[in-house]
Motif scaffolding. Structure first.
Motif, PDB file in Angstrom:
ATOM      1  N   PRO A  84       0.847  -1.199   0.000  1.00  0.00           N
ATOM      2  CA  PRO A  84       0.000   0.000   0.000  1.00  0.00           C
ATOM      3  C   PRO A  84       0.881   1.247   0.000  1.00  0.00           C
ATOM      4  O   PRO A  84       1.945   1.272   0.632  1.00  0.00           O
ATOM      5  N   ASP A  85       0.446   2.285  -0.694  1.00  0.00           N
ATOM      6  CA  ASP A  85       1.290   3.463  -0.902  1.00  0.00           C
ATOM      7  C   ASP A  85       1.833   4.033   0.397  1.00  0.00           C
ATOM      8  O   ASP A  85       3.016   4.382   0.496  1.00  0.00           O
ATOM      9  N   VAL A  86       0.976   4.148   1.405  1.00  0.00           N
ATOM     10  CA  VAL A  86       1.422   4.779   2.652  1.00  0.00           C
ATOM     11  C   VAL A  86       2.479   3.922   3.342  1.00  0.00           C
ATOM     12  O   VAL A  86       3.434   4.443   3.928  1.00  0.00           O
ATOM     13  N   GLN A  87       2.350   2.603   3.254  1.00  0.00           N
ATOM     14  CA  GLN A  87       3.343   1.721   3.862  1.00  0.00           C
ATOM     15  C   GLN A  87       4.656   1.758   3.087  1.00  0.00           C
ATOM     16  O   GLN A  87       5.734   1.785   3.686  1.00  0.00           O
ATOM     17  N   ALA A  88       4.567   1.767   1.758  1.00  0.00           N
ATOM     18  CA  ALA A  88       5.782   1.826   0.943  1.00  0.00           C
ATOM     19  C   ALA A  88       6.545   3.125   1.212  1.00  0.00           C
ATOM     20  O   ALA A  88       7.774   3.122   1.354  1.00  0.00           O
ATOM     21  N   ALA A  89       5.822   4.236   1.296  1.00  0.00           N
ATOM     22  CA  ALA A  89       6.471   5.525   1.548  1.00  0.00           C
ATOM     23  C   ALA A  89       7.128   5.533   2.923  1.00  0.00           C
ATOM     24  O   ALA A  89       8.253   6.035   3.089  1.00  0.00           O
ATOM     25  N   ALA A  90       6.446   4.985   3.925  1.00  0.00           N
ATOM     26  CA  ALA A  90       7.015   4.953   5.276  1.00  0.00           C
ATOM     27  C   ALA A  90       8.255   4.067   5.327  1.00  0.00           C
ATOM     28  O   ALA A  90       9.246   4.404   5.988  1.00  0.00           O
ATOM     29  N   MET A  91       8.220   2.926   4.642  1.00  0.00           N
ATOM     30  CA  MET A  91       9.378   2.028   4.640  1.00  0.00           C
ATOM     31  C   MET A  91      10.558   2.674   3.919  1.00  0.00           C
ATOM     32  O   MET A  91      11.705   2.604   4.390  1.00  0.00           O
ATOM     33  N   ARG A  92      10.316   3.318   2.794  1.00  0.00           N
ATOM     34  CA  ARG A  92      11.405   4.004   2.087  1.00  0.00           C
ATOM     35  C   ARG A  92      12.000   5.114   2.954  1.00  0.00           C
ATOM     36  O   ARG A  92      13.212   5.318   2.984  1.00  0.00           O
ATOM     37  N   SER A  93      11.133   5.839   3.645  1.00  0.00           N
ATOM     38  CA  SER A  93      11.609   6.890   4.537  1.00  0.00           C
ATOM     39  C   SER A  93      12.460   6.291   5.651  1.00  0.00           C
ATOM     40  O   SER A  93      13.547   6.798   5.964  1.00  0.00           O
TER      41      SER A  93
END
Length: 992
Positions: A84-93
């Motif tokens: 999910p987009d929000v999880q992918a963004a948080a993991m990349r961060s």
């Protein structure tokens, strides 16, 4: 391996279960050198065909945010786009693979769960973390969250830790102790050439520790091993391994020992980085070079080799050629030959963590500081800041500023535990009192966000002491310290103390900074959402509204919402509804995740006044936003409020699902302040369903003197026919309601107390309680307002009050009137009760609260039967039984069935048991979402589970409910909805 048959079998069972699609998590624990790492290697060897993920906690890396997670998920980074987009963004961060992203504390852990589940779609997964006691805090939190929520993916999670690793003492995690070897097995590890008598001494000295058995012989001469010379100084247990390592280190060249110290102090295993530090260290030691950091009392202070911001590499790094760094690492070759380190894949790793510890702690303090200074000279950014801090022995603002910059970077990646630690160390190194207090305050804020309320409290005490001791400290900083102390008390579950702190400090600074004071008064009012004291809540919120009027519209509107909710709770229904409607546009447009408790309470207040549509829209909005953001913490309060709404509307399966999820998430997130609110909702549902053991356990666990708790227990006792016990519980709840001034619409307790009094023959007390209940009807409220205005002789006030109620004419709660009529029917004489009950049932007609209607039908049928009107009693009793069975209200259904039999007629045929009575809480949560049309993947994302776990539980759900697929499940769940809410098409399909 020798002597580990049972342990190996346990690990193999875990691996075999994962191969068959069953997930599991296991922690090996024992003292250093006992063989935990070898057992992990055995598990890895057994996991043929698995996706293998490995990480190792290092003491020197324990402060690097997400270092362990980055190592663990490195093979899965190609799958990030599938999250999910929000999880992918948080993991990349988190992994510094993308821009810093604000996210909930548990979004990265949810992303790890999704990654593991995704990897397991193709092959089973083995995730192994050694030395988990040294894993950085954000990585450990992610590891534990994912392990807690795995189910049927085929993921085996395996960790090893020392015995004193309290950080991994969580109740759900299976643990296996790795103990000392038996003497016979210990002897098998020794060289057969060792003389038997010497072997006996070695076995006794090693005390069953395999590493000691392998290392101690290095301390002996050939003659001692052969028994030709005495063992003059046998090593005592507990120090043998360390002394063996010290002997091995002493045999190395001096340059190699110095290089090992630098490697032990480094927070990286990369040889190129260590090589650069070695070259910088050698340059500092050459004649004419600057003095070594260890030669100065403050070695880090004079080191200006990098900008304090950490944005650019130190000039010393640029001066060191790659060739020189490569030459430098050759100094480790003697240590490699001695088996102390392993050089492979461009990394250096100590053969055992105790080796690293022996190297580092065996060096003199000045030598350690010199090593850290060299590492700082060869580093940049956060790494440089940490190394500078490690070698600093006196306050230094430049070093403190560099640490603060590192903390802000960690915070931006969601690593609040790391940010807290860096800020606290920065405060220690800060010369100025005011700046030190500010950094301690910031450290406490990050500690709170990472769930470390106790640590935050200690740092706030220190900051407060600094503020008191130095008049130069800004008084507003002291106010912010007290404000954060209030937040800590709320997290600890002490809302009364939180409120007192916030109000006192807001009063102190309101003249100096009205905006800050307004925000603090608003936060104080939110604390009273937890205490259940609406009068105090109104007082604080009115101050917030007055101070923010015209300057802070957001605070003003939120204060208005809080006031409206409190007024409704106090029985001032019309003005409360008017206040809520006034701020409704803001509540429905602003980000709901920034004001979760206030929005959740608004939804709860709409439930009290039976404005179901507004309650549903309000709660749906905040729940949807929280699920989309993977914001675990933000779900707890609104889920509990949703359970109250569903309970009243007769959606008991959904109510149990929401309440149990709220409790589970509160436990997972460590939200102790919100847990009682979630437990209150759960106990009410369990009481209605007759889940006696669960209800009693959760009532006991709630532990607060809360009227909801007493209401649940009292209703359970009443349903089970234990009238004296019901009266005791309900009277306790009534005392709490009176003390807090709560309206009858808030906690549905008073009708149960009246019924219990009637059944106990205590008529006068029942009539007195009925008068209290009737005072909360619309007529009773109007009479109170008129009497108050008349007593004051203020006709204008009476008129203004009447006009104020015009926009909200007809608002609830209608249930109070219907319940009061039912109770009047219980008390009415034999020649008058029929008309009273008929009036009560008429009030229920347009009131979608089926359990309450069924309670009235049951009471009516019971009165008819006792009046010898058995034939007429059968219809209301049959209707009550049907509704109780639909809801799954077992004790009430049994009572209705017993009454029906007593009429001389046959009891109605039993319905299939309700879903809430057949499914586990997890299964019920899944069934509700799937019945609403969610796919497995959507339900998994919503519940922070994996799609395979959803699929597994769906199979169990289908079996238990005897359905064959999603459409049949949807039809069955639709049949359990109240009659007025069923889709006619779905109903027809179900009946066919």
């Amino acid at each position: 391996m020798v002597g580990r048959t049972d342990e190996q079998a346990h690990l193999e069972a875990l691996i075999d279960a994962a191969r068959e699609g069953r997930s599991g998590a296991l922690l090996l624990h024992g003292p250093p050198g006992i063989g935990k790492t070898e057992l992990l290697r055995h598990a890895v060897a057994r996991a043929e065909g698995f996706v293998l993920l490995q990480a190792r906690g290092l003491e020197s890396e324990s402060g690097i945010p997400f270092a362990g997670l980055a190592e663990l998920v490195a093979p899965l980074l190609g799958e990030l786009d599938a999250l999910p987009d929000v999880q992918a963004a948080a993991m990349r961060s988190a992994l510094a693979l993308g821009p810093a992203t604000e996210s909930d504390r548990f979004t990265v852990p949810a992303a790890l769960l999704s990654l593991l589940a995704r990897a397991a779609d193709e092959r089973p997964v083995l995730a192994v973390v050694d030395d988990v006691q040294w894993l950085d805090e954000p990585s450990l939190e992610a590891f534990l969250f994912a392990g807690r929520r795995l189910g049927a993916e085929g993921v085996a999670m395996l960790a090893a830790a020392r015995n004193d690793a309290r950080r991994v003492e969580v109740p759900w995690l299976q643990r296996m102790a790795v103990g000392p070897l038996a003497d016979e097995d210990a002897r098998a590890l020794l060289d057969p050439a060792i003389a038997p008598a010497v072997a006996d001494r070695l076995v006794a000295t090693a005390a069953g520790n395999p590493l000691a058995l392998l290392e101690i012989p290095a301390l002996l001469t050939d003659a001692q091993r052969a028994g030709r010379e005495p063992l003059a100084d046998p090593l005592p247990p507990g120090t043998s391994v360390e002394r063996a390592f010290a002997v091995a280190l002493d045999a190395l060249p001096e340059a190699t020992r110095a290089a090992l110290l630098l490697a032990a102090a480094a927070s990286t295993r990369r040889l190129d980085a260590i090589g650069r530090a070695l070259a910088a260290h050698e340059a500092a030691d050459r004649p004419g070079a600057a003095a070594a950091p260890g030669d100065s009392p403050t070695p880090a202070v004079g080191d200006r080799s990098a900008d304090p911001s950490g944005d650019s590499p130190a000039p010393a790094v640029a001066d060191v050629s790659a060739a020189r760094a490569a030459v430098s690492v050759r100094v480790f070759e003697p240590a490699e030959a001695a088996g102390i380190v392993v050089l492979a894949r461009g990394e250096l790793e100590f053969r055992h963590p105790l080796m690293r510890s022996a190297v580092y702690h065996g060096a003199a303090p000045g030598e350690r500081r010199a090593a850290h200074a060299a590492l700082a000279a060869a580093s940049a950014g956060a790494e440089r800041a940490w190394q500078l801090a490690a070698c600093a022995v006196a306050p230094d603002e430049d070093v403190a500023a560099a640490l603060e910059a590192a903390a802000l970077e960690a915070r931006g990646r969601g690593a609040h535990a790391t940010a807290a630690r860096d800020l606290q160390r920065a405060a220690q190194l800060t010369p100025g009192t005011a700046t030190r207090a500010r950094r301690l305050l910031a450290a406490a804020g990050d500690a709170i966000r990472s769930g470390e309320a106790e640590q935050a409290s200690a740092w706030l005490d220190e900051a407060a002491a600094l503020a008191r001791a130095d008049e130069a400290v800004d008084p507003l900083l002291a106010a912010d310290v007290e404000r954060l102390r209030g937040h800590v008390e709320m997290r600890r579950g002490s809302p009364v103390e939180a409120n007192e702190r916030l109000v006192a400090e807001a009063d102190r600074v309101r003249g100096r900074d009205p905006r800050r004071a307004a925000a603090m008064f608003l936060e104080a009012s939110v604390a009273h959402l937890m205490t259940g004291d609406p009068a105090a809540l109104v007082g604080a919120a009115e101050k917030a509204r007055a101070l923010s009027a015209g300057t802070e519209p957001a605070v003003e509107l939120l204060a208005t919402a809080v006031i409206g909710q409190a007024q409704i709770a106090l029985g001032e229904i019309e003005p409360g509804v008017a206040e809520l409607r006034a701020c409704e546009p803001y509540l429905m447009e602003a980000d709901p995740l920034g004001m979760v408790e206030i929005v959740g309470m608004a939804g709860h207040a709409w439930t009290w006044v039976e404005d179901w549509d507004r309650a549903t829209k309000t709660l749906d909005r905040v729940l949807r936003a929280a699920r989309e953001a993977s914001a675990v913490s933000a779900l707890i309060h609104p889920l509990a409020a949703q359970a109250h709404l569903d309970l009243r509307r007769g959606r008991w399966a959904s109510a149990l699902a929401s309440a149990s999820e709220a409790v589970e998430l509160a436990e997972d997130a460590g939200q102790h302040a919100l847990l009682p609110h979630a437990l209150a909702a759960l106990t009410l549902v369990e009481a209605g369903l007759g889940h006696e053991a669960d209800c009693r356990a959760h009532v006991e666990r709630a532990g607060t003197d809360d009227p909801y708790r007493h209401a649940a227990l009292g209703q359970l006792e009443l349903a089970l026919g234990r009238v004296p016990e019901a009266i005791d519980a309900l009277e306790a709840g009534e005392r709490q309601m009176r003390r807090r001034g709560l309206s009858s619409a808030v906690v549905q307790l008073r009708p149960d107390l009246i019924e219990a009094y009637v059944r106990a023959g205590r008529r006068e007390e029942a009539e007195a309680q009925l008068a209290t209940l009737e005072a909360d009807t619309a007529e009773g409220r109007a009479a109170r307002r008129a009497a108050a205005a008349e007593a004051a002789g203020n006709v204008r006030a009476l008129r203004a009050d009447s006009l104020a109620s015009l926009p909200v004419v007809g608002v609830g709660p209608r249930w109070v009137r219907a319940a009061a009529e039912r109770c009047r029917g219980l008390l009415a004489p034999d020649d008058a009760f029929r008309s009273v009950f008929e009036a009560a049932l008429a009030l229920h007609e347009d009131l979608p609260m089926p359990f309450e209607r069924a309670r009235t039908q049951l009471a009516f049928g019971e009165r008819l039967r006792r009046a010898k009107q058995r034939a007429e009693a059968r219809e209301p009793l049959t209707q009550a039984l049907d509704e109780f069975e639909r809801l799954g209200a077992k004790p009430w259904a049994e009572r209705a069935r017993s009454e029906l039999r007593a009429t001389g007629g046959a009891a109605a045929g039993r319905r299939a048991p309700a879903a809430a009575g057949q499914l586990t809480p997890h299964e019920l949560q899944i069934a509700v979402l799937v019945a609403q049309g969610m796919t497995n993947r959507e339900a998994a994302a919503a519940l922070f589970l994996s799609p395979k776990t959803i699929e597994y539980h769906l199979g169990q759900i289908y079996r238990k409910l005897d359905v064959r697929g999603r459409s049949q499940l949807a039809r069955l769940m639709a049949m359990e909805l109240p009659e007025g809410e069923r889709d006619p098409a779905v109903l027809a399909d179900a009946l066919s």
